[in-house]
Design a protein around this motif. Structure first.
Motif, short mmCIF file in Angstrom:
data_model
loop_
_atom_site.label_atom_id
_atom_site.label_comp_id
_atom_site.label_asym_id
_atom_site.label_seq_id
_atom_site.Cartn_x
_atom_site.Cartn_y
_atom_site.Cartn_z
N ASP A 1 0.81 -1.22 0.00
CA ASP A 1 0.00 0.00 0.00
C ASP A 1 0.84 1.28 0.00
O ASP A 1 0.38 2.33 -0.47
CB ASP A 1 -0.93 0.03 1.23
N ASP A 2 2.06 1.20 0.52
CA ASP A 2 2.90 2.40 0.64
C ASP A 2 3.71 2.71 -0.61
O ASP A 2 4.47 3.68 -0.62
CB ASP A 2 3.87 2.25 1.82
N THR A 3 3.56 1.89 -1.65
CA THR A 3 4.34 2.12 -2.87
C THR A 3 3.43 2.62 -3.99
O THR A 3 2.21 2.48 -3.93
CB THR A 3 5.05 0.83 -3.32
N SER A 4 4.06 3.17 -5.01
CA SER A 4 3.31 3.70 -6.15
C SER A 4 3.63 2.94 -7.44
O SER A 4 3.58 3.50 -8.54
CB SER A 4 3.62 5.19 -6.33
N VAL A 5 3.97 1.67 -7.29
CA VAL A 5 4.30 0.83 -8.44
C VAL A 5 3.07 0.67 -9.33
O VAL A 5 1.94 0.57 -8.85
CB VAL A 5 4.80 -0.54 -7.95
N THR A 6 3.30 0.63 -10.64
CA THR A 6 2.20 0.49 -11.60
C THR A 6 2.36 -0.79 -12.41
O THR A 6 3.42 -1.43 -12.39
CB THR A 6 2.17 1.68 -12.57
N PHE B 1 2.52 -19.56 -1.11
CA PHE B 1 2.24 -18.14 -1.33
C PHE B 1 2.15 -17.32 -0.05
O PHE B 1 2.46 -16.11 -0.08
CB PHE B 1 0.97 -17.95 -2.15
N PRO B 2 1.73 -17.86 1.09
CA PRO B 2 1.79 -17.06 2.31
C PRO B 2 3.17 -16.46 2.57
O PRO B 2 3.28 -15.35 3.11
CB PRO B 2 1.38 -18.06 3.40
N LEU B 3 4.23 -17.16 2.20
CA LEU B 3 5.58 -16.62 2.34
C LEU B 3 5.80 -15.43 1.41
O LEU B 3 6.47 -14.46 1.77
CB LEU B 3 6.62 -17.71 2.06
N VAL B 4 5.22 -15.52 0.21
CA VAL B 4 5.30 -14.40 -0.73
C VAL B 4 4.60 -13.18 -0.15
O VAL B 4 5.13 -12.06 -0.17
CB VAL B 4 4.67 -14.78 -2.09
N ALA B 5 3.38 -13.40 0.35
CA ALA B 5 2.59 -12.30 0.91
C ALA B 5 3.29 -11.64 2.10
O ALA B 5 3.24 -10.42 2.26
CB ALA B 5 1.21 -12.83 1.33
N THR B 6 3.97 -12.45 2.91
CA THR B 6 4.70 -11.90 4.06
C THR B 6 5.86 -11.02 3.60
O THR B 6 6.09 -9.94 4.15
CB THR B 6 5.22 -13.03 4.95
N ASP B 7 6.60 -11.48 2.59
CA ASP B 7 7.71 -10.66 2.09
C ASP B 7 7.21 -9.40 1.39
O ASP B 7 7.90 -8.37 1.40
CB ASP B 7 8.58 -11.49 1.13
N LEU B 8 6.03 -9.47 0.78
CA LEU B 8 5.44 -8.27 0.20
C LEU B 8 5.08 -7.28 1.31
O LEU B 8 5.34 -6.08 1.20
CB LEU B 8 4.20 -8.63 -0.62
N GLN B 9 4.50 -7.79 2.37
CA GLN B 9 4.15 -6.96 3.52
C GLN B 9 5.38 -6.28 4.11
O GLN B 9 5.34 -5.11 4.51
CB GLN B 9 3.48 -7.81 4.58
N ASN B 10 6.50 -7.00 4.14
CA ASN B 10 7.74 -6.47 4.72
C ASN B 10 8.61 -5.74 3.70
O ASN B 10 9.75 -5.39 4.00
CB ASN B 10 8.53 -7.60 5.37
N LYS B 11 8.07 -5.57 2.50
CA LYS B 11 8.73 -4.82 1.42
C LYS B 11 10.06 -5.44 0.97
O LYS B 11 10.97 -4.74 0.53
CB LYS B 11 8.95 -3.36 1.83
N ARG B 12 10.16 -6.76 1.08
CA ARG B 12 11.35 -7.44 0.58
C ARG B 12 11.24 -7.70 -0.92
O ARG B 12 12.23 -8.02 -1.58
CB ARG B 12 11.55 -8.76 1.32
N ILE B 13 10.02 -7.59 -1.44
CA ILE B 13 9.78 -7.67 -2.87
C ILE B 13 8.89 -6.50 -3.26
O ILE B 13 8.22 -5.91 -2.42
CB ILE B 13 9.12 -9.01 -3.28
N ASP B 14 8.90 -6.15 -4.55
CA ASP B 14 8.10 -5.02 -5.02
C ASP B 14 6.69 -5.41 -5.42
O ASP B 14 5.76 -4.59 -5.34
CB ASP B 14 8.78 -4.37 -6.23
N ALA B 15 6.52 -6.65 -5.86
CA ALA B 15 5.22 -7.09 -6.34
C ALA B 15 5.10 -8.60 -6.20
O ALA B 15 6.11 -9.32 -6.09
CB ALA B 15 5.01 -6.69 -7.80
N ALA B 16 3.87 -9.07 -6.18
CA ALA B 16 3.60 -10.52 -6.11
C ALA B 16 2.64 -10.88 -7.23
O ALA B 16 1.77 -10.09 -7.59
CB ALA B 16 3.00 -10.88 -4.76
#
Length: 262
Positions: free
Chosen positions: A133-138, A182-197
């Motif tokens: 939510d804090d990013t402006s990626v398109t 995928f829960p691991l993906v969602a967690t890393d997205l939450q922690n901003k370790r990745i830009d998108a999922a």
């Protein structure tokens, strides 16, 4: 006298043989022969793939696909059990005979069809892309290959990124981060370790429901789900196709979609 005695002996032997044969015929009837025992099939599932298949707090398999499989089993006269299996190893498990089918939101692809047979399609789905939510990626950034993208290993999301971003030279291979679930993906997205999922849309919505993330777009992949079955199990394939046809033409099909908010 000798001929009469011989005749009597032969008659006794004949009666004995007939008696034994008759007794044998009445004693060989078994439950398998009379069909009183149902066949049980083991269904492999991704246990973290709501709303299609996942485990409740007591460890029981639940979900849209699970309910569908149970209904088909009852209608077609067999029993089922559910075996949680790592997604990237689920087809090898099927081929090795550890499970009898995969009924867990598996997309029908040419690569998979080389290894297994698929039932008739029962559901259509697209891939979705989520960001913090804090990013402006398109979506333009996503298609340009400038992001670090997370995907579950062995999924069509991984395949799409590899075929459309990495193999085309838009994105370096190391920018695709793969996870066991995928829960691991969602967690890393939450922690901003990745830009998108990237993930199938319905389970993506469930996975990020309690996280500071949202979907920014869908990729129209036109995927279709099917039940994967060993190529040698032609009878089972026919049985499942018949069961799916019944299900999709029964009022229960609409009830399932409402129940699981499809």
């Amino acid at each position: 006298m000798e001929r009469k005695a011989l005749g009597a002996i032969c008659a006794c032997l004949l009666l004995l043989i007939v008696g034994i044969a008759g007794c044998t015929g009445t004693q060989t009837e078994t439950p398998a022969a009379t069909g009183s025992e149902k066949q049980t099939y083991i269904i492999g599932i991704d246990a973290e793939y709501p709303p299609y298949s996942y485990l409740d707090k007591d460890g029981n398999a639940i979900g849209f696909d699970v309910d569908s499989a149970k209904w088909i089993a009852e209608q077609q006269g067999f029993d089922v059990t559910f075996q949680p299996t790592a997604w990237d190893g689920i087809i090898p498990a099927l081929q090795a005979g550890k499970i009898d089918m995969v009924y867990s939101g598996m997309t029908i692809t040419k690569e998979r069809q080389e290894k297994v047979n698929f039932s008739i399609p029962y559901w259509k789905v697209n891939q979705s892309v989520a960001i913090h939510d804090d990013t402006s990626v398109t979506m333009d950034d996503f298609y340009a290959g400038t992001l670090i993208i997370g995907a579950q290993r062995g999924t069509t999301g991984q395949i799409w990124v590899e075929e459309n971003l990495i193999e085309t030279g838009k994105m370096p291979a190391e920018n695709l981060k793969l996870y066991d679930n995928f829960p691991l993906v969602a967690t890393d997205l939450q922690n901003k370790r990745i830009d998108a999922a990237i993930y199938d849309t319905p389970p993506m919505l469930d996975a990020i429901a309690d996280k500071p993330a949202h979907i920014i777009g869908e990729i129209d992949t036109g995927e279709e789900y099917g039940v994967a079955i060993r190529k040698s199990d032609v009878a089972l394939l026919n049985t499942m196709n018949e069961g799916l046809e019944k299900l999709m033409n029964d009022p229960y099909w609409d009830e399932l979609q409402d129940k699981w908010e499809m």
